[in-house]
Design an enzyme around this catalytic site. Structure first.
Site, PDB file in Angstrom:
ATOM      1  N   ALA B  15       0.916  -1.165   0.039  1.00 38.95           N
ATOM      2  CA  ALA B  15       0.634   0.014  -0.285  1.00 38.95           C
ATOM      3  C   ALA B  15       0.924   1.335  -0.370  1.00 38.95           C
ATOM      4  O   ALA B  15       1.835   1.432   0.392  1.00 38.95           O
ATOM      5  CB  ALA B  15      -0.461  -0.313   1.333  1.00 38.95           C
ATOM      6  N   CYS B  16       0.167   1.953  -0.114  1.00 45.63           N
ATOM      7  CA  CYS B  16       1.446   3.539  -0.344  1.00 45.63           C
ATOM      8  C   CYS B  16       1.153   4.421  -0.695  1.00 45.63           C
ATOM      9  O   CYS B  16      -0.091   5.400  -0.517  1.00 45.63           O
ATOM     10  CB  CYS B  16       1.973   3.368  -1.710  1.00 45.63           C
ATOM     11  SG  CYS B  16       2.970   1.562  -1.760  1.00 45.63           S
ATOM     12  N   SER B  17       2.027   6.322  -0.357  1.00 45.34           N
ATOM     13  CA  SER B  17       0.871   7.340  -1.317  1.00 45.34           C
ATOM     14  C   SER B  17       1.486   7.528  -2.268  1.00 45.34           C
ATOM     15  O   SER B  17       2.967   6.771  -3.165  1.00 45.34           O
ATOM     16  CB  SER B  17       2.192   8.750  -0.111  1.00 45.34           C
ATOM     17  OG  SER B  17       3.917   8.282  -0.132  1.00 45.34           O
ATOM     18  N   GLY B 191       5.621   6.484  -2.614  1.00 49.86           N
ATOM     19  CA  GLY B 191       6.574   6.254  -0.749  1.00 49.86           C
ATOM     20  C   GLY B 191       5.835   4.844  -0.585  1.00 49.86           C
ATOM     21  O   GLY B 191       4.498   4.824  -0.571  1.00 49.86           O
TER      22      GLY B 191
END
Lengths: 496, 382
Positions: B15-17, B191
């Protein structure tokens, strides 16, 4: 000749029995009779098939059928079954027949595969609150789509759940059972398969949108109208219960109506040869596929059904290249009305391995989308359906499970035509035991239940469309399998 | 576990930005603001991956394919990989320039691989002269990534490049000095929060093929199905990431099948059947055909992605919108971000801010369309 075979079952009758003779009426094998001299019911356990009809219908619940306790001296090499098969053959001099699928303890790979479920990183989906899609298309898909206003593809079958009823012919099963399958398929948005026995004329207009008609080697009941009264046409080359073996419907089961449907004289044996006598090569199959497409105006997908056998992936590749839109593969646990026991239990391979091998081969050759795969022969639960699709099938055929839904207890006496549940018989009295409306509702309920369960499993994996499960072997893990089996199935071991 | 199965069935999950910024006028800017925006979403990653894609950064080599290569392993393995990869590249391309990708030794990053870039023109021979340049490049990229140990081409478009590694995005940005050395008109960034796998430099986002790059937040639960389908078209998923399958799917659909963005979005995140069934006949038939033919490319599971190409940036979430995505505009600037705060940090005043619906693509193109970039670059400052 007196039989030297031990009875398979013992029958016990409790004191509750009031001699109502219901069991006598229910048993088509003549197990129960009324002894007037003693004013009591007596049973001949040697005749008992273990169908449990009498036990279920005894108003007092007084009858209990159990496996017989008697046994031969234990011998690891000579099991009771081996001994009794020899005794039976010594008594009859013939091929041993049996019904239903193989009951041998081959490894059931479904039970050695475990499904994935999302935890934390990928939310599972609640099928009660989110859309969960099981709609499935079966047929040839183009490699790419050219956008036009009337964008369309080759003819396909549209299913609302990835489960179809596999081929069970009118003649092998009763008219009532046949009708129940047709009704259930139309109500559930799926398809039933006429098998090789044709389709009764009066059913054609009612069920043509949900019927798959079969062209088997016997060519019974086949004409242009028959081919066009269905959504798809299936060429049956083989079936899982008896690969390489034809079919035989005894004359006793060829009633007037069966005869009319099959286009054969009443009371004659209907024999399907093992091979199609116009197919001796893949080119011949291609010609038959082309002929059927021509007759049906290229409006219906053509299915080719084969048994899962040793070189199935190469066979499948040839069939796809011959123009089949759908490939149906029937595993060795597939049921049948009658098969030589030795064939049923010794020929073919399990469907799980066949799906995996075929899917991989077709993908390696880049032709997987040119045809859909229907897997049959051993599908027992919704979990089996999910695992089959994750291995690469598009949908599954269910036969035995559908019969069980209607009441079948797998007594394996289908070949006698004396089915006590009215499913696999043409005896008018026995046939009436199967209420069409009730049987079809049971089938609808089964499909509904399995569909709900499939949605639950999909949701657990974080998947909301069944097409995202197809070939998604990442969702499977093997347990208790050897390396070669994991490799063949294309899955990793549990914990990896 | 046998290597064959390991290769086939391993993938990385995260999962991430994500963040994207684009100047529709084609004005180029440094990565400084993008790094700041990513830093504001520090908590969405865990230091195990960060990366950037920047478009318009190599105008002096604009006609050449810019290959960014990563050579992993110990020093000896890196040398062997570089030798093998260069041997292959020099045989198949005219290399007009090569150099190590500049990086700052002042920034600590863990186990950096050897990073090298090459500016190339295809040198087609034999039957391959009939291939388009792009198809030729794709085949060579896939060959290197699948056949040469420890060598990965992680960027292969013209006038653009990917920069990524193991670390927080702001660390990776400073490591590559994106705030000082490069000016681009379109930036995307990522990210990473890998949860189910070890982090490695190749597995960081973005993933790129030709000039298509993907940064992504979420986990594609249809990865197995997507990958099997793409492999039939010659793609090899060697990096085992969800971004990789999305990038290949976009390449297949947009470049090879010539489908427009709107249709591609309908394939990756299609409307549900209930919606399709209520559409008029023409639209229903079209969407049904799309779902029928491209069913294996439906991206299932939660995701929000930014797909970037030369002159174009596309934001898309899964059809039931399980991952956040915010879109904003200010003047000619267009932003897509996991969080509105990241956009507000670098542009406190915005003209509009909205959250797109699930499965509904947001597309930003250079003024005059994606091709408008070329004219601007010729006229604009280097």
């Amino acid at each position: 000749m007196r039989s030297l075979v031990l009875p398979d079952f013992t029958i016990s009758r409790s004191e509750e029995c009031d001699g109502c003779r219901a069991c006598e009426h229910q048993c088509p094998f003549g197990v129960h009779t009324y002894d007037a001299s003693n004013d009591r019911m007596v049973s001949d356990s040697r005749k008992c098939a273990g169908c449990q009809r009498c036990a279920v219908f005894c108003p007092k619940g007084a009858i209990e059928i159990r496996p017989a306790p008697s046994f031969y001296r234990p011998n690891a090499s000579w099991s009771r079954e081996r001994i009794e098969d020899i005794k039976r053959q010594a008594e009859t001099g013939g091929v041993l027949l049996t019904g239903c699928g193989s009951d041998k303890p081959f490894r059931i790979y479904w039970d050695h595969m475990l499904l994935n479920a999302s935890q934390v990183t990928n939310p599972s989906i609640d099928p009660l609150r989110e859309p969960m899609e099981l709609r499935t298309f079966l047929g040839s898909k183009p490699e790419r789509i050219l956008l036009r206003d009337d964008a369309d593809t080759d003819p396909v079958l549209t299913l609302e759940t990835p489960i179809l009823f596999s081929a069970m012919s009118y003649g092998a099963i009763s008219y009532n059972a046949f009708q129940a399958l047709a009704i259930a398929a139309s109500r559930s948005g799926t398809f039933f398969n006429t098998g090789e026995g044709g389709m009764p004329a009066e059913m054609r207009p009612l069920f043509k949108k949900h019927a798959i008609v079969q062209v088997a080697s016997g060519r019974f009941g086949i004409d242009a109208e028959y081919l066009n009264c269905a959504a798809a046409v299936e060429i049956k080359i083989g079936q899982g219960a008896k690969p390489g073996i034809g079919g035989h419907l005894p004359g006793e089961k060829v009633s007037k109506h069966v005869a009319a449907t099959r286009m054969i004289p009443e009371g004659t044996d209907a024999i399907s040869p093992a091979p199609h006598h116009d197919i001796y090569s893949i080119e011949d199959l291609e010609m038959l596929i082309s002929a059927i497409k021509e007759v049906t105006n290229y409006e219906k997908p053509v299915i080719v059904k084969v048994a899962a056998v040793h070189n199935i992936s190469a066979i499948a590749s040839g069939i796809v290249r011959a123009g089949a839109d759908i490939l149906a593969i029937d595993g060795m646990r597939g049921g049948t009305g009658a098969a030589p026991k030795v064939i049923r239990d010794n020929v073919g391979i399990p469907i799980e391995l066949a799906i995996s091998a075929v899917d991989r081969r077709l993908r390696d050759e880049g032709i997987r989308e040119r045809c859909s795969i229907i897997a049959g022969g051993g599908i027992r639960s919704s979990a089996d359906v999910v695992k089959a699709i994750a291995l690469g099938a598009d949908a599954v055929y269910i036969g035995t499970a559908a019969l069980i839904a209607m009441g079948c207890t797998l007594c394996q006496r289908c070949y006698t035509g004396r089915c006590s549940w009215g499913i696999c018989t043409q005896d008018p009295g026995l046939m009436r035991r199967l209420n069409v409306e009730e049987a079809s509702q049971r089938l609808v309920n089964l499909l509904s239940a399995w569909s709900h369960e499939i949605k639950e499993m999909l949701g657990g994996m974080g998947i909301n469309a069944i097409e995202s499960l197809r070939g998604n072997r990442d969702q499977l893990r093997g347990i208790g399998l050897h390396e070669w089996e994991l490799d063949l199935l294309g899955i990793r071991g549990a914990g990896e | 576990m046998p290597v064959r199965r390991q290769k086939l069935y391993t993938k990385e999950i995260c999962a991430c930005s994500i963040f994207g910024a684009m100047s529709r006028a084609g004005e180029r800017f440094t990565g400084e603001r993008v790094i700041r925006a990513m830093a504001s979403m520090h908590h969405r990653g865990n230091g195990l991956g960060g990366g950037f894609a920047a478009y318009g950064i190599y105008p002096e080599f604009g006609e050449y394919y810019a290959f960014h290569l990563m050579f992993t392993g110990d020093a000896s393995a890196q040398r062997d990989a570089k030798r093998a990869a260069e041997d292959f590249l020099f045989r198949n391309f005219d290399v007009v320039h090569e150099e190590e990708i500049p990086h700052s030794d002042d920034v600590y990053v863990r186990d950096p691989p050897l990073l090298w870039r090459y500016f190339l023109a295809p040198s087609k021979r034999g039957e391959e002269v009939h291939l388009s340049d792009e198809e030729y490049v794709v085949r060579k990229v896939i060959h290197v990534n699948s056949a040469i140990d420890n060598a990965y081409i992680f960027s292969s478009g013209k006038n653009m490049g990917c920069f990524k590694g193991v670390g927080y995005p702001e660390e990776i940005g400073r490591y590559f000095m994106l705030d000082r050395l490069y000016r681009g008109y379109l930036w995307t960034a990522h990210g990473r929060f890998p949860t189910n796998s070890q982090a490695w430099w190749g597995g960081a986002h973005p993933f790129g093929l030709l000039d298509t790059t993907v940064v992504h937040n979420g986990e594609i639960s249809s990865y197995g199905t997507n990958r099997w389908y793409l492999e039939m078209f010659g793609y090899r998923c060697t990096l085992h990431t969800d971004t990789e399958v999305i990038a290949y799917a976009v390449d297949l659909l947009m470049r090879r099948h010539d489908l427009p963005v709107e249709i591609v979005a309908k394939i990756l995140a299609p409307p549900i059947w209930d919606t399709i069934d209520r559409m008029d006949v023409c639209e229903r038939r079209k969407l049904t055909a799309l779902r029928m033919v491209y069913a294996p490319l439906l991206m299932n599971g939660p995701f929000a992605v930014i797909i970037a190409q030369s002159g174009r940036m596309i934001g898309l979430t899964d059809r039931i919108r399980l991952r956040p995505l915010t879109v904003a505009t200010r003047g000619d600037m267009f932003y897509i971000s996991s969080e509105e705060a990241a956009v507000r940090l670098i542009s406190q005043s915005l003209d509009s801010v909205w959250s797109p619906k699930g499965g509904e693509p947001v597309v930003c193109e250079l003024e005059g369309g994606p091709e408008g970039r070329l004219e601007h670059e010729i006229a604009g400052p280097a």
